[in-house]
Design a protein around this motif. Sequence first.
Motif, mmCIF file in Angstrom:
data_model
loop_
_atom_site.group_PDB
_atom_site.id
_atom_site.type_symbol
_atom_site.label_atom_id
_atom_site.label_comp_id
_atom_site.label_asym_id
_atom_site.label_seq_id
_atom_site.Cartn_x
_atom_site.Cartn_y
_atom_site.Cartn_z
ATOM 1 N N GLY A 8 0.748 -1.149 0.111
ATOM 2 C CA GLY A 8 0.027 -0.703 0.047
ATOM 3 C C GLY A 8 0.804 1.229 -0.170
ATOM 4 N N ALA A 9 2.007 1.165 1.055
ATOM 5 C CA ALA A 9 2.628 2.328 1.491
ATOM 6 C C ALA A 9 3.505 3.171 -0.338
ATOM 7 C CB ALA A 9 3.964 1.917 1.836
ATOM 8 N N VAL A 10 3.689 1.848 -1.467
ATOM 9 C CA VAL A 10 4.134 1.515 -2.371
ATOM 10 C C VAL A 10 3.254 2.882 -3.305
ATOM 11 C CG1 VAL A 10 4.518 1.202 -5.010
ATOM 12 C CG2 VAL A 10 5.648 0.354 -2.456
ATOM 13 N N VAL A 11 1.732 1.944 -3.579
ATOM 14 C CA VAL A 11 0.581 2.054 -4.609
ATOM 15 C C VAL A 11 0.524 3.779 -4.136
ATOM 16 C CG1 VAL A 11 -1.351 1.449 -5.253
ATOM 17 C CG2 VAL A 11 -0.347 0.292 -5.277
ATOM 18 N N PHE A 12 -0.125 4.023 -2.858
ATOM 19 C CA PHE A 12 -0.098 5.263 -2.684
ATOM 20 C C PHE A 12 0.893 6.547 -2.798
ATOM 21 C CE2 PHE A 12 -3.829 4.926 1.109
ATOM 22 C CZ PHE A 12 -3.988 3.442 0.421
ATOM 23 N N ALA A 13 1.905 5.707 -2.784
ATOM 24 C CA ALA A 13 3.023 7.290 -3.661
ATOM 25 C C ALA A 13 3.223 7.825 -4.687
ATOM 26 C CB ALA A 13 4.290 6.710 -2.564
ATOM 27 N N GLU A 14 2.121 6.743 -5.314
ATOM 28 C CA GLU A 14 2.592 6.205 -7.128
ATOM 29 C C GLU A 14 1.232 7.288 -7.104
ATOM 30 O OE1 GLU A 14 1.832 2.096 -8.115
ATOM 31 O OE2 GLU A 14 4.453 2.134 -8.154
ATOM 32 N N HIS A 15 0.457 7.314 -6.060
ATOM 33 C CA HIS A 15 -1.140 8.061 -6.893
ATOM 34 C C HIS A 15 -1.187 9.326 -5.899
ATOM 35 C CE1 HIS A 15 -2.479 4.253 -8.292
ATOM 36 N NE2 HIS A 15 -2.955 4.594 -9.013
ATOM 37 N N SER A 16 0.409 9.663 -5.024
ATOM 38 C CA SER A 16 0.625 11.280 -4.391
ATOM 39 C C SER A 16 -0.261 10.822 -3.184
ATOM 40 C CB SER A 16 0.660 12.735 -5.062
ATOM 41 O OG SER A 16 1.205 12.549 -6.383
ATOM 42 N N LEU A 17 -0.429 9.837 -2.646
ATOM 43 C CA LEU A 17 -2.087 9.404 -1.712
ATOM 44 C C LEU A 17 -1.115 10.208 -0.450
ATOM 45 C CD1 LEU A 17 -4.285 7.641 -3.203
ATOM 46 C CD2 LEU A 17 -4.729 10.296 -2.614
ATOM 47 N N PHE A 18 -1.294 10.450 0.614
ATOM 48 C CA PHE A 18 -1.313 9.800 2.122
ATOM 49 C C PHE A 18 -1.216 8.658 2.891
ATOM 50 C CE2 PHE A 18 -1.432 10.483 6.669
ATOM 51 C CZ PHE A 18 -0.157 10.215 6.799
ATOM 52 N N SER A 19 -0.479 7.937 3.104
ATOM 53 C CA SER A 19 -0.173 6.372 3.535
ATOM 54 C C SER A 19 -0.386 6.330 4.815
ATOM 55 C CB SER A 19 0.280 5.462 2.984
ATOM 56 O OG SER A 19 0.615 4.318 3.412
ATOM 57 N N PRO A 20 -0.893 6.496 5.816
ATOM 58 C CA PRO A 20 -0.522 6.591 7.350
ATOM 59 C C PRO A 20 0.185 5.559 7.895
ATOM 60 C CG PRO A 20 -2.924 5.797 7.253
ATOM 61 C CD PRO A 20 -2.255 6.256 5.572
ATOM 62 N N ALA A 21 -0.060 4.634 6.830
ATOM 63 C CA ALA A 21 0.795 3.916 7.862
ATOM 64 C C ALA A 21 2.701 3.771 7.235
ATOM 65 C CB ALA A 21 0.478 1.780 7.646
ATOM 66 N N THR A 22 3.547 4.780 7.261
ATOM 67 C CA THR A 22 3.974 4.854 6.862
ATOM 68 C C THR A 22 5.117 6.053 7.944
ATOM 69 O OG1 THR A 22 4.105 6.518 5.195
ATOM 70 C CG2 THR A 22 4.401 4.551 4.319
ATOM 71 N N LYS A 23 3.556 6.287 8.722
ATOM 72 C CA LYS A 23 4.452 7.199 9.901
ATOM 73 C C LYS A 23 3.944 6.363 11.149
ATOM 74 C CE LYS A 23 4.624 10.406 6.929
ATOM 75 N NZ LYS A 23 6.060 11.403 6.560
ATOM 76 N N PRO A 24 5.210 6.655 12.486
ATOM 77 C CA PRO A 24 5.597 6.697 13.111
ATOM 78 C C PRO A 24 3.594 7.137 13.936
ATOM 79 C CG PRO A 24 7.211 7.518 13.252
ATOM 80 C CD PRO A 24 6.240 7.828 12.006
ATOM 81 N N PRO A 25 3.166 5.829 14.967
ATOM 82 C CA PRO A 25 3.071 4.931 15.488
ATOM 83 C C PRO A 25 3.665 3.795 14.761
ATOM 84 C CG PRO A 25 1.160 5.634 16.205
ATOM 85 C CD PRO A 25 1.645 6.634 15.246
ATOM 86 N N TYR A 26 3.232 3.704 13.493
ATOM 87 C CA TYR A 26 2.907 2.343 13.180
ATOM 88 C C TYR A 26 3.873 1.358 13.891
ATOM 89 C CZ TYR A 26 -1.751 3.748 11.137
ATOM 90 O OH TYR A 26 -2.906 4.184 11.648
ATOM 91 N N GLY A 27 4.059 -0.213 13.804
ATOM 92 C CA GLY A 27 5.072 -0.524 14.204
ATOM 93 C C GLY A 27 5.846 -0.543 14.846
ATOM 94 N N MET A 28 5.665 0.363 16.026
ATOM 95 C CA MET A 28 6.177 0.694 17.797
ATOM 96 C C MET A 28 6.169 -1.208 18.367
ATOM 97 S SD MET A 28 2.388 2.730 19.298
ATOM 98 C CE MET A 28 3.535 2.156 21.465
ATOM 99 N N THR A 29 5.553 -1.348 18.446
ATOM 100 C CA THR A 29 5.135 -2.828 19.442
ATOM 101 C C THR A 29 6.307 -3.566 18.744
ATOM 102 O OG1 THR A 29 2.324 -2.662 19.767
ATOM 103 C CG2 THR A 29 3.989 -4.572 20.209
ATOM 104 N N PHE A 30 6.377 -4.707 17.451
ATOM 105 C CA PHE A 30 6.874 -5.084 17.340
ATOM 106 C C PHE A 30 8.644 -5.019 16.379
ATOM 107 C CE2 PHE A 30 8.532 -8.388 14.150
ATOM 108 C CZ PHE A 30 8.869 -10.265 16.267
ATOM 109 N N PHE A 31 8.004 -4.267 15.679
ATOM 110 C CA PHE A 31 9.542 -3.756 14.298
ATOM 111 C C PHE A 31 10.472 -2.476 15.133
ATOM 112 C CE2 PHE A 31 5.378 -5.682 11.667
ATOM 113 C CZ PHE A 31 6.784 -6.842 11.183
#
Length: 376
Positions: free
Chosen positions: A57-80
Amino acid sequence: MHRRAPYSTTTMKLMLRIALVLLLPAVSSCLPCRRRYNYDYDSIFSFGDSFADTGNGAVVFAEHSLFSPATKPPYGMTFFGHPTGRNSNGRLIIDFIAEKLGLPFVPPFLAHNGSFRQGANFAVAGATTLDASFFSDIPGVGKFVLNTSSSVQLSWFDSLKPSLCSPAQECKGFFHKSLFFMGEYGVNDYSFSVFGKTLPEVRSMVPDVVKTISSATERIIKQDGAKAVVVPGIPPLGCMPPNLAMFPSTDPAGYEPDTGCLRQFNEIAVYHNTLLQDAIKNVQKNHPDVRVIYADFFTPVIRIVESPGTFGFTSDVLRCCCGGGGKYNFNMSAGCGMPGATVCEDPSTHLFWDGHMTEAAYHVIADGWLNSINES
């Protein structure tokens, strides 16, 4: 040179007993290491939407100039410890299943430069079952429905196959040892449509959505030689914080008394899952040598909502851990990863992360799916 006398029979028996006692802890400690599953897989191939998206999704959203919240903190904070494009604070269902089966995390097809010999993930956040053209007439929605539907993801899979098996005749043998996930599909079809259709009209879409999923399942069996396909149902739509926040009922009877979830939305989910299970039975009947497995997404979420403490979750179970305020902590203008959003102190006590589930919830659901995969 003095020669040591041979051990007596009694001494030898004693030494053998001591050796056995010393070895027992080592042997017993290895028992949990043995594979507890009836089937071994060399690879996982996954299709679907944000519930399974590991970075496409991060790739597809970037190609369409759309914001992908999952590329920003705090996403992934627990495990990765950093955002990975997953719509959660950590691992997804597909991640837990890969771990348990002794396979690496399934790499996103659009964002991975390495080998796909052990699997590939084609799931994209926002993906629909039906083609994007179906939603083009819905006001304000059409531009957000990108060309990432189930048929598009299958075409990506087709483009990958020559690098996995050649000549083409060998592919069926290669995929005999693969585990396929066909979805979860359907949530976005209904979520997008509700902005321009009545709930009865959305319900009328269900047979077409289910038919598309079952046809895609048939395709990878017939064309690609899949021998094990997991087909997930959809979660309870009426319990999802985005629907609760954006489509509140003015009638108290519009909410289920035991859950606080929206009744009509959940009825659509039940209808979808019922038709899907019937369709899966037909696919299984047509291919008795293939394991076609229904994965229940609805029941575990409902059980958590009805009895959150049993699973270690907070009593305010319908509220997002990460969000921008309101009763359900869901706000489109201040969503998780956006300015104005806050994150709870302990995501492991929450069912919902941002409207999707937390890693802790996905872990519970994954355990149930693993049982189905192992027992079917």
